[in-house]
Design a protein around this motif. Structure first.
Motif, PDB file in Angstrom:
ATOM      1  N   ASN A   1       6.021   4.714   1.049  1.00 30.87           N
ATOM      2  CA  ASN A   1       6.800   5.831   1.596  1.00 30.87           C
ATOM      3  C   ASN A   1       7.909   5.335   2.523  1.00 30.87           C
ATOM      4  OD1 ASN A   1       5.632   8.049   0.280  1.00 30.87           O
ATOM      5  ND2 ASN A   1       3.844   7.926   1.603  1.00 30.87           N
TER       6      ASN A   1
ATOM      7  N   TYR B   1      -0.386  13.868   4.663  1.00 34.41           N
ATOM      8  CA  TYR B   1      -0.609  12.519   5.174  1.00 34.41           C
ATOM      9  C   TYR B   1       0.219  11.569   4.313  1.00 34.41           C
ATOM     10  CZ  TYR B   1      -2.532   8.146   6.723  1.00 34.41           C
ATOM     11  OH  TYR B   1      -2.644   6.875   7.236  1.00 34.41           O
ATOM     12  N   HIS B   2       1.032  10.740   4.974  1.00 36.05           N
ATOM     13  CA  HIS B   2       1.890   9.821   4.222  1.00 36.05           C
ATOM     14  C   HIS B   2       1.690   8.361   4.601  1.00 36.05           C
ATOM     15  CE1 HIS B   2       3.999  13.037   2.168  1.00 36.05           C
ATOM     16  NE2 HIS B   2       4.220  13.650   3.313  1.00 36.05           N
ATOM     17  N   GLY B   3       0.718   8.057   5.481  1.00 32.05           N
ATOM     18  CA  GLY B   3       0.462   6.660   5.804  1.00 32.05           C
ATOM     19  C   GLY B   3       0.677   6.352   7.267  1.00 32.05           C
TER      20      GLY B   3
ATOM     21  N   ASP C   1       5.165  11.988  -3.279  1.00 33.98           N
ATOM     22  CA  ASP C   1       4.141  11.019  -2.876  1.00 33.98           C
ATOM     23  C   ASP C   1       2.937  11.235  -3.787  1.00 33.98           C
ATOM     24  OD1 ASP C   1       1.972   9.749  -1.717  1.00 33.98           O
ATOM     25  OD2 ASP C   1       2.566  10.200   0.344  1.00 33.98           O
TER      26      ASP C   1
ATOM     27  N   GLU D   1       3.736  15.436  -0.900  1.00 29.73           N
ATOM     28  CA  GLU D   1       2.650  15.063  -1.807  1.00 29.73           C
ATOM     29  C   GLU D   1       2.673  16.085  -2.948  1.00 29.73           C
ATOM     30  OE1 GLU D   1      -1.289  14.100   0.201  1.00 29.73           O
ATOM     31  OE2 GLU D   1      -0.114  14.830   1.885  1.00 29.73           O
TER      32      GLU D   1
ATOM     33  N   VAL E   1       0.555   8.893  -4.028  1.00 30.24           N
ATOM     34  CA  VAL E   1      -0.375   7.837  -3.619  1.00 30.24           C
ATOM     35  C   VAL E   1      -1.816   8.260  -3.903  1.00 30.24           C
ATOM     36  CG1 VAL E   1      -1.287   6.597  -1.606  1.00 30.24           C
ATOM     37  CG2 VAL E   1       1.186   6.775  -1.958  1.00 30.24           C
ATOM     38  N   MET E   2      -2.183   9.482  -3.518  1.00 31.18           N
ATOM     39  CA  MET E   2      -3.557   9.932  -3.758  1.00 31.18           C
ATOM     40  C   MET E   2      -3.682  10.699  -5.071  1.00 31.18           C
ATOM     41  SD  MET E   2      -6.123  12.125  -1.290  1.00 31.18           S
ATOM     42  CE  MET E   2      -6.406  10.851  -0.073  1.00 31.18           C
TER      43      MET E   2
ATOM     44  N   THR F   1      -5.370  14.647   1.551  1.00 32.90           N
ATOM     45  CA  THR F   1      -6.169  14.604   2.776  1.00 32.90           C
ATOM     46  C   THR F   1      -6.109  15.933   3.525  1.00 32.90           C
ATOM     47  OG1 THR F   1      -5.564  12.286   2.900  1.00 32.90           O
ATOM     48  CG2 THR F   1      -6.561  13.235   4.862  1.00 32.90           C
TER      49      THR F   1
ATOM     50  N   GLY G   1       0.842  -1.198   0.000  1.00 31.28           N
ATOM     51  CA  GLY G   1       0.000   0.000   0.000  1.00 31.28           C
ATOM     52  C   GLY G   1       0.870   1.238   0.000  1.00 31.28           C
ATOM     53  N   GLY G   2       0.254   2.373   0.303  1.00 34.68           N
ATOM     54  CA  GLY G   2       0.949   3.656   0.216  1.00 34.68           C
ATOM     55  C   GLY G   2       1.924   3.909   1.359  1.00 34.68           C
ATOM     56  N   ALA G   3       1.554   3.506   2.568  1.00 31.18           N
ATOM     57  CA  ALA G   3       2.418   3.786   3.723  1.00 31.18           C
ATOM     58  C   ALA G   3       3.765   3.099   3.566  1.00 31.18           C
ATOM     59  CB  ALA G   3       1.736   3.320   5.012  1.00 31.18           C
TER      60      ALA G   3
ATOM     61  N   LYS H   1      -3.219   3.365  -4.328  1.00 32.41           N
ATOM     62  CA  LYS H   1      -4.578   3.752  -4.684  1.00 32.41           C
ATOM     63  C   LYS H   1      -4.945   3.630  -6.178  1.00 32.41           C
ATOM     64  CE  LYS H   1      -4.939   6.880  -0.699  1.00 32.41           C
ATOM     65  NZ  LYS H   1      -6.010   6.578   0.217  1.00 32.41           N
TER      66      LYS H   1
HETATM   67  N1  PLP Z   1       0.242   8.910   0.994  1.00 31.71           N
HETATM   68  C1  PLP Z   1      -0.848   9.616   0.699  1.00 31.71           C
HETATM   69  C2  PLP Z   1      -0.712  10.913  -0.022  1.00 31.71           C
HETATM   70  C3  PLP Z   1      -2.121   9.150   1.049  1.00 31.71           C
HETATM   71  O1  PLP Z   1      -3.200   9.864   0.764  1.00 31.71           O
HETATM   72  C4  PLP Z   1      -2.215   7.898   1.725  1.00 31.71           C
HETATM   73  C5  PLP Z   1      -3.532   7.372   2.134  1.00 31.71           C
HETATM   74  O2  PLP Z   1      -4.525   8.053   2.141  1.00 31.71           O
HETATM   75  C6  PLP Z   1      -1.047   7.191   2.006  1.00 31.71           C
HETATM   76  C7  PLP Z   1       0.176   7.723   1.627  1.00 31.71           C
HETATM   77  C8  PLP Z   1      -1.093   5.873   2.718  1.00 31.71           C
HETATM   78  O3  PLP Z   1      -1.585   4.885   1.892  1.00 31.71           O
HETATM   79  P1  PLP Z   1      -2.128   3.503   2.506  1.00 31.71           P
HETATM   80  O4  PLP Z   1      -3.340   3.842   3.313  1.00 31.71           O
HETATM   81  O5  PLP Z   1      -2.386   2.664   1.298  1.00 31.71           O
HETATM   82  O6  PLP Z   1      -1.037   2.952   3.345  1.00 31.71           O
END
Ligand code: PLP
Length: 428
Positions: free
Chosen positions: A113, A136-138, A241, A208, A243-244, A213, A108-110, A270
């Motif tokens: 990172n 937000y990075h996870g 980042d 990001e 992810v979103m 978020t 996943g995203g966390a 995502k």
């Molecule tokens: N990075 C960003 C910019 C995010 O928006 C999110 C989750 O919302 C994450 C990392 C973390 O991703 P995950 O929930 O898949 O670990």
């Protein structure tokens, strides 16, 4: 709860919540931008769950790709080769800027990172990671401490994290009154933070591309280029980042395409497969990837490059390409959401600002426009209930509504969403 056999939340421990009062809406089906609950009520999904269902719900090509892979070989250990994994990596790197040569897959995203930070530290031999307060990075060791918002504070166990303020003109930390001023002053602030921390101690700047978020703050002109230059000047790894913001959300394949900025590492999750199977990863630029040609990379995951996730990436990216879904997100943003939301902001007193691009917008709600005081939690709760009642699954965050429908949304659905916002916000 609509069914006594639904043991969620009785037996399930939920994220980010006090457990006792939870009463989650049970979702059972959907198609495209529409999702259906257990009572048969349909909602227009303007949340994309957690801003991840970019291709829409139950896309047949993605479902079929997962089914076919499950029938062929449902799991493969990360140390073995896998054709579908190579194909997923190729499709991802095809969408990266030039010079990116490898993908490390995560769950996943966390953890994307987490591993990008690890790569930056190993590459530079330095420890510190700079990231913004509005981010937000996870929710894992370093990622949650890199995060800026309230979720960091109960979790501050990782070391070496330093925060700074990014640009956010509506609530400027820099007394700026134009995007240009905000950009220049935010860059000056970052330069001073780097100097004060000691550039030789900083491994990475983690940003990001468009903070999500924390409020969908589109970076002002020149900001990301300025950060790129600062990082370059001091030998700091720049991690964007995505992810979103990545994979269609901003109306471009990657949000960084809107700014022509090339980082050293890109994290994603995502939208890459619309969350049909959990997956994320790091796109790695050649100089960093090459570091590990002869040197062991001290990181790995049982499910790195899991074949069902890989098949869903291949299915999703192929369908997004052939159906013009990213182009659709750009067009909906320009032709429907931008004018529609700007008209709402003219009309409705509690809207302080609307901002965004593609299918990635925020409506910032205020008690009054002069003070910009955030709308109260009680009023936000009533608005959320009103939107649900009107047939929309909204994304409500603090004093904002995030307008984040699928990239595949139709004009009619986008217009209907705008009407629902109007009905509910005008009477709030
Ligand atoms: N990075 C960003 C910019 C995010 O928006 C999110 C989750 O919302 C994450 C990392 C973390 O991703 P995950 O929930 O898949 O670990």
């Amino acid at each position: 709860m609509t069914d006594s056999a639904m043991h969620d939340p009785e037996l399930v421990f939920h994220s980010w919540s006090a457990q006792a009062a939870l009463n989650p809406l049970e979702l059972v089906g959907g198609s495209g931008a529409v999702i259906r609950d257990a009572a048969g009520t349909e909602y227009l999904d303007f949340s994309c769950m957690l801003v991840n269902v970019n291709i829409g719900h139950q896309h047949p090509a993605v479902v079929a790709a997962i089914q076919e892979q499950a029938a062929t070989l449902a799991t493969v250990g990360p140390a073995f080769g896998s054709r579908v994994r190579g194909e997923a990596a190729r499709l991802i790197l095809d969408r990266a800027p030039g010079g990116f040569t490898k993908v490390f897959f995560t769950n996943g995203g966390a953890d994307a990172n987490e591993n990008a930070i690890r790569l930056a530290r190993l590459t530079t031999g330095r420890t510190k990671v700079l990231s913004t307060y509005r981010s937000y990075h996870g929710n894992t060791g370093a990622a949650i401490v890199a995060t800026g918002d309230w979720r960091r504070m109960p979790n501050e166990y990782a070391v070496g994290h330093v925060h700074f303020f990014g640009p956010y003109l509506y609530r400027s930390e820099f007394w700026a009154s134009t995007p240009q001023e905000e950009s220049e002053r935010a860059l000056h602030h970052l330069r001073r933070v780097i100097e004060a921390e000691g550039p030789q101690t900083i491994a990475a700047i983690l940003l990001e591309t468009v903070p999500g978020t924390a409020g969908i703050m589109v970076p002002p002109p020149g900001y990301l280029q300025g950060v790129r230059e600062l990082a370059h000047q001091h030998g700091i790894v720049l991690i964007l980042d995505e992810v979103m913001a990545g994979f269609g959300r901003t109306g471009a394949w990657l949000a960084l395409d809107n700014y022509g900025v090339v980082p050293d590492l890109i994290t994603f999750a995502k939208g890459v497969n619309s969350g049909y199977v959990p997956v994320g990863g790091v796109m790695i630029s050649e100089p960093i990837a090459k570091q590990f040609d002869e040197r062991v990379f001290p990181g790995g995951l049982t499910y790195s490059g899991h074949p069902l996730a890989m098949a869903s990436i291949v299915g999703a990216l192929t369908a997004m390409e052939s159906e013009g879904i990213v182009e659709n997100a750009a067009r909906i943003g320009e032709q429907v959401l931008a004018p529609g939301l700007q008209a709402l902001a003219q009309e409705i007193e509690i809207i302080g600002e609307v901002r965004g691009l593609g299918v990635f917008w925020a409506i910032e709600l205020v008690e009054d426009r002069a003070s910009r005081a955030p709308l109260s939690a009680a009023r936000m709760g009533a608005i959320k209930a009103g939107l649900l009642n009107a047939g929309m699954l909204p994304f409500v965050q603090d004093n904002r509504i995030h307008v984040v429908p699928p990239c595949s949304i139709t004009d009619e659905q986008a217009q209907r969403g705008l009407e629902i916002y109007r009905e509910v916000l005008a009477s709030a």
